[in-house]
Design a protein around this motif. Structure first.
Motif, PDB file in Angstrom:
ATOM      1  N   SER A   4      -1.917   8.142  17.302  1.00 45.25           N
ATOM      2  CA  SER A   4      -2.252   7.226  16.216  1.00 45.25           C
ATOM      3  C   SER A   4      -2.496   8.030  14.934  1.00 45.25           C
ATOM      4  O   SER A   4      -3.257   9.000  14.937  1.00 45.25           O
ATOM      5  N   TYR A   5      -1.847   7.612  13.844  1.00 44.14           N
ATOM      6  CA  TYR A   5      -2.045   8.335  12.579  1.00 44.14           C
ATOM      7  C   TYR A   5      -2.083   7.349  11.419  1.00 44.14           C
ATOM      8  O   TYR A   5      -1.549   6.238  11.488  1.00 44.14           O
ATOM      9  N   SER A   6      -2.731   7.769  10.357  1.00 40.17           N
ATOM     10  CA  SER A   6      -2.826   6.973   9.140  1.00 40.17           C
ATOM     11  C   SER A   6      -2.943   7.914   7.952  1.00 40.17           C
ATOM     12  O   SER A   6      -3.154   9.121   8.118  1.00 40.17           O
ATOM     13  N   VAL A  32       0.838  -1.192   0.000  1.00 45.88           N
ATOM     14  CA  VAL A  32       0.000   0.000   0.000  1.00 45.88           C
ATOM     15  C   VAL A  32       0.876   1.245   0.000  1.00 45.88           C
ATOM     16  O   VAL A  32       0.888   2.012  -0.954  1.00 45.88           O
ATOM     17  N   TRP A  33       1.613   1.449   1.060  1.00 50.79           N
ATOM     18  CA  TRP A  33       2.494   2.605   1.186  1.00 50.79           C
ATOM     19  C   TRP A  33       3.900   2.167   0.796  1.00 50.79           C
ATOM     20  O   TRP A  33       4.485   1.300   1.418  1.00 50.79           O
ATOM     21  N   SER A  34       4.439   2.746  -0.241  1.00 57.80           N
ATOM     22  CA  SER A  34       5.818   2.446  -0.637  1.00 57.80           C
ATOM     23  C   SER A  34       6.661   3.682  -0.390  1.00 57.80           C
ATOM     24  O   SER A  34       6.168   4.819  -0.486  1.00 57.80           O
ATOM     25  N   LYS A  63      -5.408   3.144   1.728  1.00 58.89           N
ATOM     26  CA  LYS A  63      -5.141   3.818   2.996  1.00 58.89           C
ATOM     27  C   LYS A  63      -4.224   2.933   3.832  1.00 58.89           C
ATOM     28  O   LYS A  63      -4.176   1.710   3.654  1.00 58.89           O
ATOM     29  N   THR A  64      -3.500   3.551   4.735  1.00 58.21           N
ATOM     30  CA  THR A  64      -2.578   2.798   5.576  1.00 58.21           C
ATOM     31  C   THR A  64      -3.243   2.448   6.900  1.00 58.21           C
ATOM     32  O   THR A  64      -4.201   3.103   7.323  1.00 58.21           O
ATOM     33  N   GLU A  65      -2.708   1.433   7.556  1.00 57.05           N
ATOM     34  CA  GLU A  65      -3.197   1.064   8.876  1.00 57.05           C
ATOM     35  C   GLU A  65      -2.738   2.105   9.903  1.00 57.05           C
ATOM     36  O   GLU A  65      -1.644   2.650   9.796  1.00 57.05           O
ATOM     37  N   PRO A  66      -3.557   2.394  10.906  1.00 52.23           N
ATOM     38  CA  PRO A  66      -3.129   3.331  11.951  1.00 52.23           C
ATOM     39  C   PRO A  66      -1.877   2.820  12.658  1.00 52.23           C
ATOM     40  O   PRO A  66      -1.721   1.623  12.882  1.00 52.23           O
ATOM     41  N   ARG A  67      -0.998   3.745  13.001  1.00 54.50           N
ATOM     42  CA  ARG A  67       0.230   3.388  13.697  1.00 54.50           C
ATOM     43  C   ARG A  67       0.641   4.536  14.617  1.00 54.50           C
ATOM     44  O   ARG A  67       0.123   5.657  14.508  1.00 54.50           O
ATOM     45  N   SER A  68       1.569   4.249  15.516  1.00 49.77           N
ATOM     46  CA  SER A  68       2.131   5.260  16.403  1.00 49.77           C
ATOM     47  C   SER A  68       3.611   4.961  16.569  1.00 49.77           C
ATOM     48  O   SER A  68       3.998   3.802  16.723  1.00 49.77           O
ATOM     49  N   ASP A  69       4.437   6.007  16.538  1.00 51.12           N
ATOM     50  CA  ASP A  69       5.882   5.801  16.633  1.00 51.12           C
ATOM     51  C   ASP A  69       6.351   5.594  18.065  1.00 51.12           C
ATOM     52  O   ASP A  69       7.444   5.075  18.291  1.00 51.12           O
ATOM     53  N   LEU A  70       5.567   6.053  19.036  1.00 50.81           N
ATOM     54  CA  LEU A  70       5.867   5.833  20.457  1.00 50.81           C
ATOM     55  C   LEU A  70       7.224   6.399  20.872  1.00 50.81           C
ATOM     56  O   LEU A  70       7.864   5.898  21.791  1.00 50.81           O
TER      57      LEU A  70
END
Length: 201
Positions: free
Chosen positions: A110-112, A11-13, A60-67
């Protein structure tokens, strides 16, 4: 029996220009971009990543967080971003991408990303230092982040490190073998091709 699920597609490259330390991709292919980033105090030294990302239409990308709260992120839409159909979702906030208009956000939330348009969306993704991080903390964090990325014993980098080392060893071996063969051919030519006798006075 239910049919097997379709294979997952990319999806995201992304193209990495910088990852804790300078990469050849950024230095050689995008020198102006890297020089411009180096002019900003908040990005000196760069804490994590500089990425050119591509999001295909209808994806769309999956939600993620860099923490990791020592860095903030800016995304600069480059192409295929009309200000309506593609953009960034941080928490409950939906922010559209508009070419040339940067978006700064805290990646600990959380962002996507989404692209409901009809063409690929390209963005420049840059991590920079949180303003509360001191100069000494920047140097320390940048150093440890670089070590973590290059640690050949870390599970996430061990295989990549091993492949890189093996590739360089194999490349060096081939170069040595090619030099040896070339030297042997040159010696054979000097000796008359290695077949006949050499007349001496």
């Amino acid at each position: 029996e239910a049919p097997p699920p379709p294979p997952l597609t990319e999806v995201w490259s992304q193209l990495l220009l910088h990852q804790a330390s300078p990469l050849a991709t950024g230095v050689l292919r995008f020198p102006r971009t890297m020089r411009i980033l180096d002019k900003y105090k908040a990005a000196r030294p760069l804490p994590r990543n500089v990425i050119i990302g591509r999001l295909p239409p209808g994806k769309k990308t999956e939600p993620r967080s860099d923490l990791q709260n020592f860095a903030l992120t800016v995304q600069i839409p480059l192409r295929g971003c009309d200000g309506v159909s593609s953009g960034l979702v941080v928490g409950n906030h939906r922010v559209p991408w508009t070419v040339g208009e940067p978006i700064v956000f805290d990646p600990t939330y959380s962002y996507s990303m989404f692209n409901d348009g009809s063409q690929d969306a390209y963005v420049l993704h840059v991590d920079f230092w949180h303003p509360d991080v001191t100069v000494d903390e920047r140097q320390m964090l940048a150093y440890f982040w670089m070590l973590w990325q290059q640690d050949k014993y870390h599970p996430s980098t061990r295989s990549k490190f091993t492949r890189r080392v093996n590739f360089r060893k194999e490349l060096a071996r081939k170069e040595r073998e090619e030099r040896r063969k070339k030297l042997k051919r040159n010696n054979d030519k000097k000796d008359g091709g290695g077949g006949g006798s050499i007349a001496r006075k």
